[in-house]
Design a protein around this motif. Structure first.
Motif: not given
Length: 264
Positions: A116-144
């Motif tokens: 769950v990403l809550d108020g992550v406003q920087d596009p670079g940070n957001l994209g990096t976290i999504l990339r990391t999550a995919a690499a770690a095998g996360v299935g779902d990303a919920l954004l507020t």
């Protein structure tokens, strides 16, 4: 291949709006991919390319030429480098842009690994976290609602294809989305109730809560946590960037799950 030499061309104006306007992307259901790697990641996920825009310099690059050859049925427009830079959503254009429909959201059941990403406003940070999550095998990303747009071109470029390996939902009411979740809901933090990340069992179903770069989690989202973990930092720094913190947490989960699998 069509050739365009005027900034007033209707396609270029359309792409420029998509490059600069979150509202345009949301209302049209379209976005832009910049670069061969990102386009290939979309291809691998079965995303259909609607149109391609290529710069005069880009069309001379072998990897872009090969990309065009794989899609003989997709409309391709060739433009001068200056016009390509005007249409591109990034500061350092690659030479190829692809127009795609934003993948649809569904209300499928959550997987056993969720961020769950809550108020992550920087596009670079957001994209990096999504990339990391995919690499770690996360299935779902919920954004507020307060997050940067997941399918914005700059977020996509930072994600380097990770978006296409996740089920992403935006503008989510987190309490509703997590209702009935059977597992740990984990936030990072400090305090009397916090324990070390490395002493927390993460082999079961886990939802991770990561907050904004400065403000952290909103009170409503923080209240959903069943566990609070702290990342041990023997060095003399106050805190980690949210992207770095997410990477540490998610790959500790990977380490534990791999260890469990190996010991079976």
């Amino acid at each position: 291949m069509k050739h365009v030499s005027s900034r007033d061309n209707a396609l270029l104006r359309r792409l420029r709006r998509l490059a600069t306007s979150a509202r345009e992307r949301r209302e049209s259901g379209l976005t832009l991919l910049d670069g061969v790697h990102l386009v290939e990641a979309a291809e691998a996920a079965g995303v259909i390319l609607q149109e391609l825009l290529v710069s005069e310099h880009g069309v001379q690059q072998p990897e872009i030429d090969a990309l065009l050859a794989r899609h003989p049925g997709v409309a391709v427009t060739l433009v001068p480098d200056t016009l390509f830079a005007h249409a591109s959503p990034v500061d350092s254009p690659s030479g190829v842009l692809a127009l795609i429909a934003t993948p649809p959201e569904t209300d499928a059941s959550l997987s056993s690994s969720v961020i769950v990403l809550d108020g992550v406003q920087d596009p670079g940070n957001l994209g990096t976290i999504l990339r990391t999550a995919a690499a770690a095998g996360v299935g779902d990303a919920l954004l507020t609602t307060g997050c940067a747009q997941a399918w914005a071109p700059r977020t996509l470029r930072a994600g380097m294809g990770g978006h296409f390996r996740l089920h992403i939902r935006e503008r989510v009411d987190v309490s509703t989305a997590l209702a009935g979740f059977q597992g740990r809901i984990v936030a990072t933090g400090v305090g009397a109730n916090a324990r070390s990340l490395y002493e927390t069992e993460l082999t079961g179903a886990v939802v991770w809560l990561f907050g904004a770069e400065g403000a952290g989690l909103s009170p409503a989202v923080a209240a959903l946590a069943t566990d609070v973990v702290t990342i041990p930092m023997p060095g003399e720094v106050e805190s980690l960037n949210v992207g770095a913190a997410a990477a540490v947490c998610l790959f500790e989960q990977v380490r534990q799950r791999l260890g469990t699998a190996l010991n079976r």
